[in-house]
Every structure is written in C-alpha cells, then in structure tokens.
Write an enzyme that holds these catalytic residues in place. Structure first.
Site, PDB file in Angstrom:
ATOM      1  N   MET A   1      34.725  31.413  99.479  1.00 58.06           N
ATOM      2  CA  MET A   1      34.554  31.705  98.062  1.00 58.06           C
ATOM      3  C   MET A   1      33.970  30.505  97.326  1.00 58.06           C
ATOM      4  O   MET A   1      34.435  29.375  97.494  1.00 58.06           O
ATOM      5  CB  MET A   1      35.904  32.082  97.439  1.00 58.06           C
ATOM      6  CG  MET A   1      36.503  33.361  98.015  1.00 58.06           C
ATOM      7  SD  MET A   1      38.223  33.658  97.488  1.00 58.06           S
ATOM      8  CE  MET A   1      39.120  32.787  98.786  1.00 58.06           C
TER       9      MET A   1
ATOM     10  N   ALA B   1      38.204  28.323  99.416  1.00 64.12           N
ATOM     11  CA  ALA B   1      37.341  28.226  98.243  1.00 64.12           C
ATOM     12  C   ALA B   1      36.873  26.789  98.062  1.00 64.12           C
ATOM     13  O   ALA B   1      37.593  25.842  98.367  1.00 64.12           O
ATOM     14  CB  ALA B   1      38.082  28.689  96.989  1.00 64.12           C
ATOM     15  N   CYS B   2      35.649  26.655  97.588  1.00 65.63           N
ATOM     16  CA  CYS B   2      35.077  25.355  97.200  1.00 65.63           C
ATOM     17  C   CYS B   2      35.206  24.352  98.358  1.00 65.63           C
ATOM     18  O   CYS B   2      34.803  24.648  99.484  1.00 65.63           O
ATOM     19  CB  CYS B   2      35.748  24.872  95.921  1.00 65.63           C
ATOM     20  SG  CYS B   2      34.751  23.746  94.939  1.00 65.63           S
ATOM     21  N   SER B   3      35.796  23.178  98.140  1.00 65.46           N
ATOM     22  CA  SER B   3      35.900  22.203  99.222  1.00 65.46           C
ATOM     23  C   SER B   3      36.838  22.683 100.327  1.00 65.46           C
ATOM     24  O   SER B   3      36.721  22.253 101.479  1.00 65.46           O
ATOM     25  CB  SER B   3      36.371  20.853  98.681  1.00 65.46           C
ATOM     26  OG  SER B   3      37.635  20.963  98.051  1.00 65.46           O
TER      27      SER B   3
END
Length: 576
Positions: free
Chosen positions: A340, A312-314
């Site tokens: 995600m 997710a994200c980074s």
C-alpha cells in the site's frame, strides 16, 4: 508484470470515460501542485535560499520577461481597483467565508493576492530554467504565497475578526496562550490535535488481542477472532517504521484490523520498537531478520506453512526486501502480498525528491549518523511543510487567530505520535530511494542474499492514492513493475493516509480498476473503470480466495511455545 484488476465486465466506453474524467478533475483541484521535499532528506534553509537566488538571477537574465510579468501584474491590479477584475476563484477553502465574495474590501484583497500569485507563477513557468529548477522555484513561491496569505492575519481573516468582536478579544488571549504553549512544547509549530483526547489501548489500538512474540526489534500481536470460523492462512501486517502500527487499528469503524476480522481472517500485527541512539546500527538486515522470526512464530501458532503479508510505505519496502530474500533462498514463507502507497525509488518525474540533491542527502545521512537516529518530530515537520495550508496555516488560524483548541482527530493524533529511525536504516532508505536499489536486480543484498524482485512471483495487490503527496501514484505504479507474477493495481481516489483508512460506507469513496496490461500509468488510468465505494471490500474478496479453507477459530491466542506476553497493544507502542 501482468496488471490484472477486475473480473467484472467493463461498462460502456463512453460511460467509463466520463466517470474517470469527472473524478480526477475534482480531485486534482484539491491536490497540491508541487509535492516538495523528501521527508527522509529534509529541507535545508540553504536549499531554499539557493532557490530564491536562482529566481533572482532569472530576473536579471530575463529583463524582458520580468517587464512583461510586471506589466501584466499592473494591469491586473488596476482591474481590481476599477472593479473590472473577474470574480475571485472560490475553490480555495481558505477563502470560503462569504465575506471574500460579498465584502468589496475583502474581495479586492483576494483579487490582489491572486494577481500577485499568478504573476509569480507566470514568471517561473515562462523562465528558461530547466524543468527541475522550475519545480523547486514553484515550490518556493507557493510556500511564500501561502505564508503571506491574508487569511493568516487578524485583519485579513473575516472569521477571526468577527470572533474578536463577539468575544471582546478573548479569542486573542486564548490564541496567545496557545502560541506560548506551542513555542515551549511543540518547537514553535502549531499543534494539530488535542492529544489529551486519546489514549492508546483505550480509544485507539483497542481491538482485543495479545502479544505472542517479542524480540529486540518488534512485538507480534495476535488479534482475537470475532467469528466462529476463520481462514487457515494468517495475515501479517507490517507497518512503516516511521509511524506506529495503530494507523491500521484506529477507532471502531475505522480499523482495518477490525475489517479483516469480520471477514473471517486470522490477523497478526507487527509493532516496531521505537529505536534510540543505542540502536543506531539497526538496518534492513535487522528488520528483515526480525520479520522472519515473527513469521516462524506465526507458522508455529497457526500451523500454516506460510502467511499473507500486508505492508504500507516503508513497511512495504521492508516487506519487499523480505520477499526478495525468501525468493533468493527458495523459501516459501509468503503466499500473497498487499503493498500500500509505497514507492521504491525517486524517478525523474517524482516531485518527492525536489530538494534531494547529493549535498542534501549527504547532510541528512551525516545528521542521523551523528545523532544515532532520525528524529520523528523532524520527520513530522517536513511532512507538515509538504502541505503547509492543510498542516500548518490551517492550525495557525484555528489556534492563534480564532483562539480555539486544536481538534480531537484520531488520525492526527497518530500522525503526531512520532517514532525515530535508526541511522543505519535511514542511510539505507536514502540509498534505496535515490539509487532505486529495490527495483534493480542484484543492487541490494539482504542477509547476504542478492535481491531480484522479478523472482517474487506470489500474487500481489497494490494500492495507490490518486492525490497522495508522499508516494505519488504513478511512482507506485512504476515501482511494482519490478515484481514477477500477477499483480492487481488499484487506485484509490484519496490521499496517502486516507487511502489506507478507507472503511466501507463513505459515499464519496471511489477506486479505479483496470484488468488490462498497460505500458505506463497514464495508459492504465485511461482504460480504468471507476467503482463507487471502498477498496477494502474489493480487497477482502481478493484475500479470501488466497487465505485457504476455513476451520474453527482458535479458542485461545498464542501457543504453548508462544504464550501470551500481555494484552494488545503491547509495550513497544507506548515507549517514548
């Protein structure tokens, strides 16, 4: 890129269109109009001052427009005074108290506040500023109007005023204590959560497991199976480096790890070490190299030649760099991937980078290089000012005017349990986002290998959140088009974190699917089908078909080579 999403027959067109139209309308009403600053860049006071000066310059350059807006404001205020103004809008939760509708004084105050807000918005919208400058100006005026909202004052907040009379002013005493405490311990920001209500490893991150591998950068947690049989291919979750991993393992019933275990999957989790200034040189090579080591440990423990990755994200950006590295080397370590709420760059339409000017980016880079890290509390403050009504002024009223303790909310505890970014990785993330390096073939090298995501042809499941204020869903849609192979794009009806924590059973949850290819995000949504429930269930079925045959669950965790180093959640997650 092929965007294959649903194998179910589509509903009738009229019914589908109505369902899609109804849900976004309700959601957009609650979404912030402008996202604001980029957390990795921050928001400098001089940028706000410059924006204010630009608005002032427009007042001088466009006197006719200024006069028109002043005339309209005067008319609106006169209508408030003589009682002919329309009833105030009630969608804003700040003004949900019945007094704002029933009490004539409060009703007039709200109507006057809305008239001023509409006047400022109208002036910015009708000005001759370029589009990006208008967005910055709108963010500034929204920030200003949120700060001066009557609900932020004692006399202007009917609920706080009633509380004062009921308690004889004791709420104000408690509020003053809360204010002094926050000034000394929370850098003057209102506390969002009762931190004493939670303990990592007890009522958060409590799913049984063991640390089976550790290097300088990460710990690898293997979770205890909860079913007699498990699928052969393991799942590896890669959390963002800017947060601790247990967003994926919150309280029972909210734990994504728990959900995967119930679906007969073998689950492993990365727990990143919280870097200090001594780790200032850690960069993407460092993180990808440590992930490769973790995957090899999983392969040895499970006997599986590859893994399914989830990020997710980074963390998803790091995971994508890893997959690009594997594709460049011809190594088949990843069978499928779930990405995600992650974007790879800031395009011209993204409002995440409103204040990400070259000067601001250079200042952010120099700041982390000087300190060795980007501090997690600094990130948290920027995140808060991206949604000030929800994450600042809401707690200002609760803590100081009502005199209440902040709530005991697990997600907010996790959100406040901040981590740092090493200067090396922070600098690379700035380059990756502003130069769109991940999505540009050959622009990024990982461990010496040029990355081309078009060569990443494993199956991918991509999630975005419709009201996500950090990684806007259209940016997520655009980013994943850089990949090769089959991609299923799924749009949750929630925001950034709420999309991740989406357990089954929420009657309000919806997600959108579209099994047709689409040229852009709007076309994709136009043809999408709304589905009631959590995307976790749809994702679980997608994963099972890509997780191999089932066999008996292992009777113990780890292996002879990778023996248990201690119980989950491990050591790194609790290090300050």
């Amino acid at each position: 890129m092929t965007t294959a999403v649903s194998t179910k027959a589509p509903a009738k067109k009229a019914k589908k269109t109505a369902a899609i139209a109804a849900v976004p309308a309700a959601i957009v009403d609650r979404a912030p109009a402008v996202t604001g600053p980029n957390p990795f860049v921050g928001m400098r006071p001089q940028d706000l001052v410059s924006t204010a000066q630009q608005i002032g310059a427009q007042c001088v350059q466009e006197p006719t427009l200024l006069l028109q807006q002043q005339t309209r404001l005067a008319q609106d205020l006169m209508a408030v005074v003589d009682g002919s103004a329309p009833a105030p809008a009630t969608r804003d939760r700040r003004f949900g108290d019945p007094a704002w509708q029933d009490n004539p004084v409060y009703r007039m105050a709200l109507q006057g506040y809305q008239a001023w807000r509409d006047a400022l918005t109208g002036f910015v919208t009708r000005s001759v500023m370029d589009g990006r400058s208008k967005e910055r100006a709108q963010y500034f005026t929204d920030l200003l109007m949120d700060a001066v909202a009557p609900t932020n004052t004692l006399l202007g907040n009917p609920a706080a005023l009633r509380k004062t009379f009921e308690t004889g002013g004791l709420n104000l005493v408690s509020g003053l204590v809360n204010l002094l405490t926050d000034t000394m311990t929370n850098q003057g920001m209102p506390s969002q959560v009762d931190k004493g209500a939670f303990r990592v490893g007890k009522n958060l991150a409590a799913t049984p497991g063991a640390v089976v591998f550790r290097n300088e950068v990460l710990e690898l947690i293997q979770y205890t199976p909860t079913t007699a049989d498990v699928h052969a291919r393991p799942q590896l979750i890669v959390p963002p480096q800017v947060n601790k991993f247990y967003v994926f393992d919150l309280a029972p019933g909210k734990s994504l790890v728990e959900h995967l275990l119930r679906n007969e999957l073998q689950v492993f989790m990365v727990s990143w070490r919280n870097p200090t200034a001594a780790h200032r040189d850690w960069n993407l090579d460092t993180y990808v190299g440590s992930l490769v080591e973790a995957i090899h440990a999983i392969r040895e423990i499970t006997g599986s030649p590859d893994v399914n990755l989830h990020g997710a994200c980074s963390g998803a950006m790091t995971m994508s760099a890893l997959m690009g590295y594997c594709a460049a080397r011809g190594e088949k370590l990843v069978h499928s991937a779930t990405l995600m709420v992650s974007v790879f760059g800031l395009d011209s339409q993204s409002q995440l980078g409103l204040f990400a000017t070259p000067e601001a980016i250079d200042a952010a880079r120099q700041g982390s290089q000087a300190r060795g890290v980007l501090d997690g509390e600094e990130l948290g403050r920027v995140f808060a000012w991206m949604r000030p009504n929800d994450l600042v002024w809401n707690y200002w009223v609760n803590n100081y005017l009502l005199g209440k303790a902040p709530p005991a909310f697990d997600i907010l505890f996790w959100n406040n349990d901040t981590t740092r970014l090493p200067a090396g990785l922070h600098g690379q993330l700035l380059d990756m986002l502003t130069l769109n390096q991940l999505a540009t073939p050959g622009a990024l090298r990982i461990l010496g290998e040029p990355i081309d995501l078009a060569a990443v042809d494993c199956d991918k499941y991509v999630l975005a959140g419709m009201t996500d204020h950090i990684t806007p869903w259209k940016g997520v849609f655009s980013s994943v088009r850089a990949f090769g192979g089959q991609t299923e794009f799924v749009l949750s009806s929630s925001g950034h974190v709420q999309s991740l924590i989406n357990p089954p059973g929420n009657a309000k949850a919806k997600y959108f699917l579209n099994d047709a290819q689409a040229a852009d995000a709007e076309a994709w949504l136009e043809g999408a089908t709304a589905n009631q429930g959590s995307w976790w269930e749809h994702w679980g079925e997608w994963l099972k078909t890509r997780s191999g045959a089932k066999h008996a669950a292992p009777s113990s965790l780890g292996s002879k080579r990778h023996a248990s180093l201690g119980e989950a959640p491990g050591r790194y997650v609790t290090e300050a």
